[in-house]
Design an enzyme around this catalytic site. Structure first.
Site, PDB file in Angstrom:
ATOM      1  CG  ASN A 173     -29.321   7.219  37.686  1.00 16.32           C
ATOM      2  OD1 ASN A 173     -28.827   6.460  36.854  1.00 16.32           O
ATOM      3  ND2 ASN A 173     -29.299   6.965  38.978  1.00 16.32           N
ATOM      4  CB  SER A 222     -28.342   6.278  42.369  1.00 16.63           C
ATOM      5  OG  SER A 222     -29.439   5.562  42.865  1.00 16.63           O
ATOM      6  CG  HIS A 263     -23.940   7.128  41.222  1.00 20.46           C
ATOM      7  ND1 HIS A 263     -24.648   7.492  40.111  1.00 20.46           N
ATOM      8  CD2 HIS A 263     -24.558   6.027  41.703  1.00 20.46           C
ATOM      9  CE1 HIS A 263     -25.667   6.666  39.946  1.00 20.46           C
ATOM     10  NE2 HIS A 263     -25.621   5.757  40.887  1.00 20.46           N
ATOM     11  CD  GLU A 294     -23.368  10.171  37.469  1.00 19.25           C
ATOM     12  OE1 GLU A 294     -23.873  10.813  36.542  1.00 19.25           O
ATOM     13  OE2 GLU A 294     -24.061   9.520  38.287  1.00 19.25           O
TER      14      GLU A 294
HETATM   15  N1  CAA Z   1     -19.892  -8.718  37.168  1.00 23.20           N
HETATM   16  C1  CAA Z   1     -18.618  -8.724  36.732  1.00 23.20           C
HETATM   17  N2  CAA Z   1     -18.268  -8.803  35.437  1.00 23.20           N
HETATM   18  C2  CAA Z   1     -19.267  -8.925  34.539  1.00 23.20           C
HETATM   19  C3  CAA Z   1     -20.613  -8.939  34.910  1.00 23.20           C
HETATM   20  C4  CAA Z   1     -20.907  -8.833  36.289  1.00 23.20           C
HETATM   21  N3  CAA Z   1     -22.158  -8.801  36.741  1.00 23.20           N
HETATM   22  N4  CAA Z   1     -21.364  -9.036  33.791  1.00 23.20           N
HETATM   23  C5  CAA Z   1     -20.509  -9.092  32.749  1.00 23.20           C
HETATM   24  N5  CAA Z   1     -19.244  -9.004  33.201  1.00 23.20           N
HETATM   25  C6  CAA Z   1     -18.031  -8.953  32.390  1.00 23.20           C
HETATM   26  C7  CAA Z   1     -17.774 -10.203  31.613  1.00 23.20           C
HETATM   27  O1  CAA Z   1     -17.026 -11.124  32.356  1.00 23.20           O
HETATM   28  C8  CAA Z   1     -16.976  -9.665  30.425  1.00 23.20           C
HETATM   29  O2  CAA Z   1     -15.633  -9.444  30.817  1.00 23.20           O
HETATM   30  P1  CAA Z   1     -14.410  -9.570  29.765  1.00 23.20           P
HETATM   31  O3  CAA Z   1     -14.696  -8.552  28.701  1.00 23.20           O
HETATM   32  O4  CAA Z   1     -13.212  -9.250  30.579  1.00 23.20           O
HETATM   33  O5  CAA Z   1     -14.444 -10.965  29.249  1.00 23.20           O
HETATM   34  C9  CAA Z   1     -17.584  -8.295  30.178  1.00 23.20           C
HETATM   35  O6  CAA Z   1     -18.203  -7.915  31.404  1.00 23.20           O
HETATM   36  C10 CAA Z   1     -18.594  -8.303  29.063  1.00 23.20           C
HETATM   37  O7  CAA Z   1     -19.589  -9.273  29.401  1.00 23.20           O
HETATM   38  P2  CAA Z   1     -20.343 -10.197  28.364  1.00 23.20           P
HETATM   39  O8  CAA Z   1     -19.518 -10.384  27.138  1.00 23.20           O
HETATM   40  O9  CAA Z   1     -20.838 -11.409  29.074  1.00 23.20           O
HETATM   41  O10 CAA Z   1     -21.669  -9.406  28.105  1.00 23.20           O
HETATM   42  P3  CAA Z   1     -21.951  -8.140  27.224  1.00 23.20           P
HETATM   43  O11 CAA Z   1     -20.952  -7.912  26.181  1.00 23.20           O
HETATM   44  O12 CAA Z   1     -23.369  -8.331  26.891  1.00 23.20           O
HETATM   45  O13 CAA Z   1     -21.791  -6.935  28.270  1.00 23.20           O
HETATM   46  C11 CAA Z   1     -22.585  -5.430  29.932  1.00 23.20           C
HETATM   47  C12 CAA Z   1     -22.495  -6.887  29.466  1.00 23.20           C
HETATM   48  C13 CAA Z   1     -21.182  -4.904  30.187  1.00 23.20           C
HETATM   49  C14 CAA Z   1     -23.374  -5.406  31.219  1.00 23.20           C
HETATM   50  C15 CAA Z   1     -23.250  -4.582  28.770  1.00 23.20           C
HETATM   51  O14 CAA Z   1     -24.435  -5.195  28.363  1.00 23.20           O
HETATM   52  C16 CAA Z   1     -23.559  -3.160  29.174  1.00 23.20           C
HETATM   53  O15 CAA Z   1     -22.694  -2.306  29.125  1.00 23.20           O
HETATM   54  N6  CAA Z   1     -24.841  -2.873  29.544  1.00 23.20           N
HETATM   55  C17 CAA Z   1     -25.310  -1.584  29.987  1.00 23.20           C
HETATM   56  C18 CAA Z   1     -25.389  -1.578  31.492  1.00 23.20           C
HETATM   57  C19 CAA Z   1     -25.829  -0.228  32.036  1.00 23.20           C
HETATM   58  O16 CAA Z   1     -26.364   0.620  31.345  1.00 23.20           O
HETATM   59  N7  CAA Z   1     -25.587  -0.017  33.347  1.00 23.20           N
HETATM   60  C20 CAA Z   1     -25.978   1.193  34.010  1.00 23.20           C
HETATM   61  C21 CAA Z   1     -27.310   0.992  34.687  1.00 23.20           C
HETATM   62  S1  CAA Z   1     -27.807   2.444  35.593  1.00 23.20           S
HETATM   63  C22 CAA Z   1     -27.008   2.345  37.059  1.00 23.20           C
HETATM   64  O17 CAA Z   1     -26.312   1.431  37.371  1.00 23.20           O
HETATM   65  C23 CAA Z   1     -27.167   3.539  37.932  1.00 23.20           C
HETATM   66  C24 CAA Z   1     -28.173   3.487  39.006  1.00 23.20           C
HETATM   67  O18 CAA Z   1     -28.097   4.305  39.911  1.00 23.20           O
HETATM   68  C25 CAA Z   1     -29.290   2.515  38.976  1.00 23.20           C
END
Ligand code: CAA
Length: 388
Positions: A297, A226, A247, A259
């Site tokens: 990012n 990233s 990414h 990405e």
């Molecule tokens: N692994 C696999 N599946 C997962 C999981 C994990 N760690 N966490 C949640 N899930 C799944 C659940 O099983 C659920 O699946 P279904 O819809 O099929 O039942 C689904 O995701 C939704 O989960 P929850 O209902 O438990 O939780 P939620 O509705 O609160 O969603 C989330 C969780 C999808 C993580 C949501 O909060 C979200 O979109 N968050 C934003 C995350 C984000 O911004 N990520 C980017 C970070 S930056 C990055 O990654 C780049 C870098 O270079 C650092």
């Protein structure tokens, strides 16, 4: 006490302005910028659509007010906001004018996928490819680490089964497509390698030199870095045309974005195949060049850093988290997300962005530095901004 609206204006408006400037600079399209934030961060709408909805002229005016208060160049309304407001045009008009382009096609046959790494990202990426029906060879440093990948995937599949979204047979089939290995030689005949090892340039350079020696000619060598220069990874091999960025986002099985990052050396065929593969595994691909932060990012971390600075001014973390979820509809508040990503990772990315763009407003917040120094890295250590 700050109102939710003030928190929105303090944190979200500069993010919208930054998205406009990213488009204005020619780095990415309106469609890709919006898709990146929707599918990479789970936002209900992309930033440029939000600007259209609030109104281009209104966003310009709100930013101008903020700029008058702070004098921060990052809050000065982007020139393009002025221009579109004057012409009565929107970002939807800009997107429509640029629309077109055929769906990407496979220019290479991809049957067998290799993944290097056994951490959270690597485990999620192995799951994504196996779920799409690919045979996956994954390489780690010990049997224990390889078992960890199977453990991660099994846990996810068990959770899906418990929710009635999968079967034991499906799980057995998926796990049957996985082959773990503790030597890289196992990657000799894969069609693409996706590496997701530690974010350390020396380690990745050594890996790419080795992949160049081991993996068959014609295979694609992809990195999920990233923050490191993909061009340098390509130059470590005798086949920079086959090196590209893929990414993924955390958690990889859930977040739909990839990405696709080309370097000046990446061949058009490798780019197109990688975009076709991204679609085949059920992800949304966006295209961008090899520059610090890519799209997501670049837009996400300055906003997270601003949230830390707002808290330093005395605002409660829970108030900020709640206000953002309520006003912007983001799935997590900034401190909840910082704790998921890890404060160490967030600080490293913010430092990269500060180094690349030299914006004083991108300087890492003191509290973010302090959290890392104290080992309060987020969920993974049981405490970050919040306690778990
Ligand atoms: N692994 C696999 N599946 C997962 C999981 C994990 N760690 N966490 C949640 N899930 C799944 C659940 O099983 C659920 O699946 P279904 O819809 O099929 O039942 C689904 O995701 C939704 O989960 P929850 O209902 O438990 O939780 P939620 O509705 O609160 O969603 C989330 C969780 C999808 C993580 C949501 O909060 C979200 O979109 N968050 C934003 C995350 C984000 O911004 N990520 C980017 C970070 S930056 C990055 O990654 C780049 C870098 O270079 C650092």
């Amino acid at each position: 006490m700050t109102s939710s609206e003030q928190i929105f204006n303090t944190l979200v408006l500069p993010y919208l302005n930054h998205a406009v400037r990213t488009y204005e600079s020619g780095y990415a399209s309106v469609t890709d910028i919006d898709a990146a934030m929707r599918f990479g961060c789970g936002y209900p709408k992309g930033p440029l659509t939000v600007v259209d909805e609030i109104g281009v002229a209104q966003v310009r005016d709100l930013l101008a007010e903020r700029y008058a208060e702070t004098g921060d160049h990052l809050h000065q309304p982007a020139d393009l906001l002025e221009k579109l407001a004057a012409e009565g045009r929107t970002f939807a008009d800009e997107a429509a004018a640029a629309a077109g382009g055929a769906a990407p096609e496979f220019k290479h046959e991809i049957a067998k996928v290799g993944v290097v790494g056994t951490g959270t990202m690597a485990s999620g990426i192995v799951q994504v490819f196996a779920q799409a029906g690919y045979d996956v060879v994954y390489v780690g440093r010990s049997q224990e680490k390889l078992d960890g990948v199977v453990g991660y995937i099994t846990k996810n599949l068990d959770r899906a089964i418990a929710k009635g979204k999968g079967t034991e047979e499906g799980k057995a089939e998926l796990l049957g497509r996985l082959t773990g290995a503790t030597t890289r030689e196992a990657l000799a005949d894969v069609d693409i390698v996706v590496e997701a090892i530690a974010e350390d340039l020396e380690l990745k350079l050594e890996l790419f030199r080795d992949l160049d020696r081991i993996v068959k000619q014609g295979a694609i060598l992809a990195t999920t870095t990233s923050s490191l220069p993909i061009t340098k990874l390509g130059e470590a091999t005798a086949r920079p045309g086959d090196v590209i960025g893929m990414h993924f986002f955390n958690p990889a099985p859930v977040m739909k974005l990839v990405e696709v990052i080309t370097t000046p050396a990446t061949s058009a065929e490798v780019d197109e195949t990688t975009r076709a593969l991204t679609a085949k595994v059920g992800k949304v691909g966006v295209s961008a060049g090899d520059r610090s932060g890519f799209i997501v990012n670049l837009l996400l971390f300055p906003y997270l850093n601003d949230a830390v600075k707002l808290a330093e001014g005395g605002e409660e973390l829970a108030t900020i988290d709640a206000a953002i979820k309520e006003t912007a509809g983001f799935p997590m508040g900034p401190f909840e997300l910082l704790d998921v990503v890890g404060n160490d990772v967030s600080l490293a990315i913010q430092k990269e962005l500060f180094g690349e763009f030299g914006e004083p407003g991108f300087a890492p917040a003191a509290t973010l530095e302090a959290k890392v120094a104290e080992g309060k890295l987020g969920r993974k250590t049981g405490e970050g901004f919040h306690t778990y």
